[in-house]
Design a protein around this motif. Structure first.
Motif, PDB file in Angstrom:
ATOM      1  N   ASN A  36       6.784  47.572  84.868  1.00 32.59           N
ATOM      2  CA  ASN A  36       6.647  46.124  84.982  1.00 32.59           C
ATOM      3  C   ASN A  36       7.801  45.354  84.346  1.00 32.59           C
ATOM      4  N   ASP A  37       8.705  46.055  83.657  1.00 34.49           N
ATOM      5  CA  ASP A  37       9.799  45.360  82.987  1.00 34.49           C
ATOM      6  C   ASP A  37      10.967  45.050  83.912  1.00 34.49           C
ATOM      7  N   PHE A  38      10.949  45.627  85.099  1.00 35.67           N
ATOM      8  CA  PHE A  38      11.961  45.277  86.095  1.00 35.67           C
ATOM      9  C   PHE A  38      11.470  44.064  86.884  1.00 35.67           C
ATOM     10  N   GLU A  39      12.416  43.325  87.428  1.00 32.34           N
ATOM     11  CA  GLU A  39      12.074  42.092  88.127  1.00 32.34           C
ATOM     12  C   GLU A  39      11.171  42.364  89.321  1.00 32.34           C
ATOM     13  N   PHE A  40      10.069  41.642  89.417  1.00 31.91           N
ATOM     14  CA  PHE A  40       9.110  41.850  90.490  1.00 31.91           C
ATOM     15  C   PHE A  40       9.746  41.572  91.845  1.00 31.91           C
ATOM     16  N   GLY A  41       9.680  42.553  92.720  1.00 25.64           N
ATOM     17  CA  GLY A  41      10.124  42.367  94.090  1.00 25.64           C
ATOM     18  C   GLY A  41      11.616  42.277  94.271  1.00 25.64           C
ATOM     19  N   GLY A  42      12.401  42.359  93.171  1.00 28.80           N
ATOM     20  CA  GLY A  42      13.838  42.185  93.320  1.00 28.80           C
ATOM     21  C   GLY A  42      14.650  43.318  92.732  1.00 28.80           C
ATOM     22  N   ALA A  43      13.981  44.396  92.311  1.00 25.75           N
ATOM     23  CA  ALA A  43      14.687  45.521  91.718  1.00 25.75           C
ATOM     24  C   ALA A  43      15.557  46.204  92.766  1.00 25.75           C
ATOM     25  N   VAL A  44      16.720  46.686  92.341  1.00 27.35           N
ATOM     26  CA  VAL A  44      17.652  47.323  93.272  1.00 27.35           C
ATOM     27  C   VAL A  44      18.099  48.659  92.698  1.00 27.35           C
ATOM     28  N   LEU A  45      18.527  49.544  93.586  1.00 28.66           N
ATOM     29  CA  LEU A  45      19.034  50.841  93.196  1.00 28.66           C
ATOM     30  C   LEU A  45      20.206  50.681  92.238  1.00 28.66           C
ATOM     31  N   PHE A 347       7.177  61.295  75.685  1.00 33.40           N
ATOM     32  CA  PHE A 347       8.459  61.988  75.592  1.00 33.40           C
ATOM     33  C   PHE A 347       9.438  61.456  76.636  1.00 33.40           C
ATOM     34  N   GLY A 348       8.918  60.988  77.726  1.00 31.20           N
ATOM     35  CA  GLY A 348       9.755  60.460  78.804  1.00 31.20           C
ATOM     36  C   GLY A 348       9.012  59.390  79.558  1.00 31.20           C
ATOM     37  N   THR A 349       9.679  58.803  80.528  1.00 26.63           N
ATOM     38  CA  THR A 349       9.040  57.735  81.292  1.00 26.63           C
ATOM     39  C   THR A 349       9.457  57.780  82.743  1.00 26.63           C
ATOM     40  N   LEU A 350       8.561  57.302  83.571  1.00 27.74           N
ATOM     41  CA  LEU A 350       8.814  57.086  84.999  1.00 27.74           C
ATOM     42  C   LEU A 350       8.565  55.617  85.268  1.00 27.74           C
ATOM     43  N   ALA A 351       9.575  54.920  85.738  1.00 29.70           N
ATOM     44  CA  ALA A 351       9.421  53.513  86.107  1.00 29.70           C
ATOM     45  C   ALA A 351       9.564  53.397  87.612  1.00 29.70           C
ATOM     46  N   MET A 352       8.480  53.078  88.278  1.00 31.63           N
ATOM     47  CA  MET A 352       8.470  52.888  89.725  1.00 31.63           C
ATOM     48  C   MET A 352       8.279  51.397  89.989  1.00 31.63           C
ATOM     49  N   VAL A 353       9.184  50.796  90.740  1.00 30.05           N
ATOM     50  CA  VAL A 353       9.226  49.336  90.796  1.00 30.05           C
ATOM     51  C   VAL A 353       8.938  48.818  92.200  1.00 30.05           C
ATOM     52  N   ASP A 354       8.624  47.528  92.263  1.00 32.17           N
ATOM     53  CA  ASP A 354       8.331  46.862  93.523  1.00 32.17           C
ATOM     54  C   ASP A 354       9.618  46.616  94.300  1.00 32.17           C
ATOM     55  N   THR A 361      10.774  42.545 110.824  1.00 37.43           N
ATOM     56  CA  THR A 361      10.082  43.772 111.222  1.00 37.43           C
ATOM     57  C   THR A 361       8.681  43.426 111.687  1.00 37.43           C
ATOM     58  N   ASP A 362       8.033  44.404 112.313  1.00 36.57           N
ATOM     59  CA  ASP A 362       6.661  44.163 112.752  1.00 36.57           C
ATOM     60  C   ASP A 362       5.751  43.917 111.552  1.00 36.57           C
ATOM     61  N   LYS A 363       5.795  44.842 110.604  1.00 37.72           N
ATOM     62  CA  LYS A 363       4.966  44.714 109.404  1.00 37.72           C
ATOM     63  C   LYS A 363       5.714  45.295 108.219  1.00 37.72           C
ATOM     64  N   ALA A 364       5.627  44.645 107.081  1.00 41.98           N
ATOM     65  CA  ALA A 364       6.176  45.172 105.839  1.00 41.98           C
ATOM     66  C   ALA A 364       5.200  44.835 104.717  1.00 41.98           C
ATOM     67  N   TYR A 365       4.674  45.872 104.090  1.00 38.90           N
ATOM     68  CA  TYR A 365       3.699  45.668 103.026  1.00 38.90           C
ATOM     69  C   TYR A 365       4.106  46.470 101.795  1.00 38.90           C
ATOM     70  N   ARG A 366       3.616  46.000 100.671  1.00 43.13           N
ATOM     71  CA  ARG A 366       3.869  46.679  99.409  1.00 43.13           C
ATOM     72  C   ARG A 366       2.558  46.750  98.636  1.00 43.13           C
TER      73      ARG A 366
END
Length: 412
Positions: A36-45, A347-354, A361-366
């Protein structure tokens, strides 16, 4: 007579998230609070977040105040991975009921995707400096895992949320060798019925089997390496001499001396653990017998609030690899070894972002779960010429070792 309705993309997306949240041991149990510490909906590689580790203090004796510096160390967490699974889905498939669609189409996609993520989490083992066991030899007794537990205890690791992740071979071998031990009835029954240590709670750990356990290859070891000079306080590399061969990233070295021991330090009471401090090699290096600089983690401190060794290694201190002396290097050189884990979840972390939702497109959901820290995006578009729906599933995430002292590798 009831008829099936066209599955909407939001239903598919939330079903995909549900499957993702419930697959693969390491993926499920690692810390994920920084999503949740990355910007909502705007995180980039490639985006990086700096995570602060708790500062350490020495304390004082007596009435006079001794002002200590607040020394914060930072761990970079970079969104390094965008993974996905892309398929063509027919209109007929999208008229299936959700249970059939989930089983026939969605679950195989998400299982593959979660396996890719889980591999990246398990690969964090390469960054851990604490290690027990012998590379190339599967542990057969509980004593090896108890030794890993001692490593965590000596590093003041919290006793809650500890777990072990074992390769299939390590899990089966340990299970077979423990079958005659006394155990609480239900736990013993669960082990017998599952044929696995899974969730047994033995020695204060929850146990999980994971096919994605990181496989490490030890470097090609030779010579009789010793330290070449005394490293500086806070050094993140050491100079070795008389080494021939290669140290691979992920190899574990220690400095062994009876006269000037380089033992580990308990980070809470600053007393010696009585065991040589271990350091992980952070980049592969090779040499043919001269002097070679070896990058290590953590940085080495013999004083101050970051102190982690009793002494800096003196000149010509013997260098061990995976606790093996030079005279026995042949027993582990170039051996491939599963790195089972005994860890506390932080010991470690996984951050998965929006991920951002594109237009056109026809449909795009998150779909995202703030509780589990998981987020997945599903995009669907129609190809009229083939009556096919292109469906792509995407996740964007980063993994990092947060606190090396909260984890230990068990070589297999």
């Amino acid at each position: 007579m009831p008829t099936n309705t066209f599955l909407t993309n939001d239903i598919v997306t939330y079903e995909a998230l549900d499957v993702l949240e419930n697959t693969d041991a390491a993926l499920i149990h690692i810390n994920s609070e920084y999503s949740n510490d990355f910007e909502f909906g705007g995180a980039v590689l490639g985006q990086t977040l700096s995570i602060r580790k708790p500062p350490r203090y020495i304390g004082r004796l007596g009435q006079a105040a001794v002002i200590e510096a607040i020394t914060e160390t930072l761990v970079p967490l970079t969104l390094s991975y965008q993974r996905g699974v892309d398929t063509q889905v027919s209109s007929q498939n999208l008229t299936l009921d959700i249970d059939n669609y989930r089983k026939r189409v969605l679950e195989p996609q998400i299982v593959r995707l979660s396996n890719l993520i889980d591999q990246d989490v398990c690969n964090l083992a390469q960054g851990l400096n604490n290690a027990v066991g012998t590379p190339g030899t599967t542990p057969t007794t509980l004593s090896t895992y108890l030794a890993a537990k001692v490593k965590l205890d000596n590093m003041a690791c919290p006793t809650n949320d500890r777990f072990a992740v074992l390769s299939p071979d390590a899990d089966a071998t340990l299970m077979d060798n423990l079958k005659g031990l006394f155990h609480a009835g239900k736990a013993l029954s669960d082990q017998y019925n599952s044929g696995s240590m899974t969730k047994s709670g033995t020695i204060g750990l929850d146990w999980y089997m994971d096919q994605n356990v990181y496989q490490h290859v030890v470097g090609t070891l030779g010579g009789t390496p010793t330290t070449n000079g005394v490293p500086a306080e806070g050094a993140s590399s050491v100079l070795l001499q008389s080494f021939t061969g290669t140290l691979n990233a992920g190899d574990v070295i220690s400095f062994v001396s009876t006269s000037t021991p380089v033992n580990g330090i308990n980070p809470q009471n600053f007393s010696s653990t009585g065991q040589p401090m271990q350091f992980v090699v952070t980049a592969t290096v090779s040499d043919s017998g001269g002097a070679v600089t070896v990058p290590i983690a953590p940085a080495i401190y013999a004083s101050g609030n970051l102190k982690n060794v009793t002494n800096l290694p003196a000149t010509s201190t013997a260098v061990y690899v995976f606790s093996v002396a030079a005279a026995s290097f042949a027993t582990i050189s170039a051996k491939s070894s599963p790195q089972n884990l005994v860890v506390q979840k932080d010991f470690g972390t996984l951050a998965m972002v929006d991920m951002p939702l594109p237009g056109g497109t026809d449909k795009a959901y998150r779909a995202a779960s703030r509780k589990s820290g998981k987020s997945i995006r599903v995009i669907r578009d129609y190809v009229a010429t083939s009556d096919q729906w292109i469906q792509r599933l995407d996740v964007l995430y980063g993994v990092a070792v947060l606190r090396q002292e909260l984890g230990c590798r068990v070589c297999g």
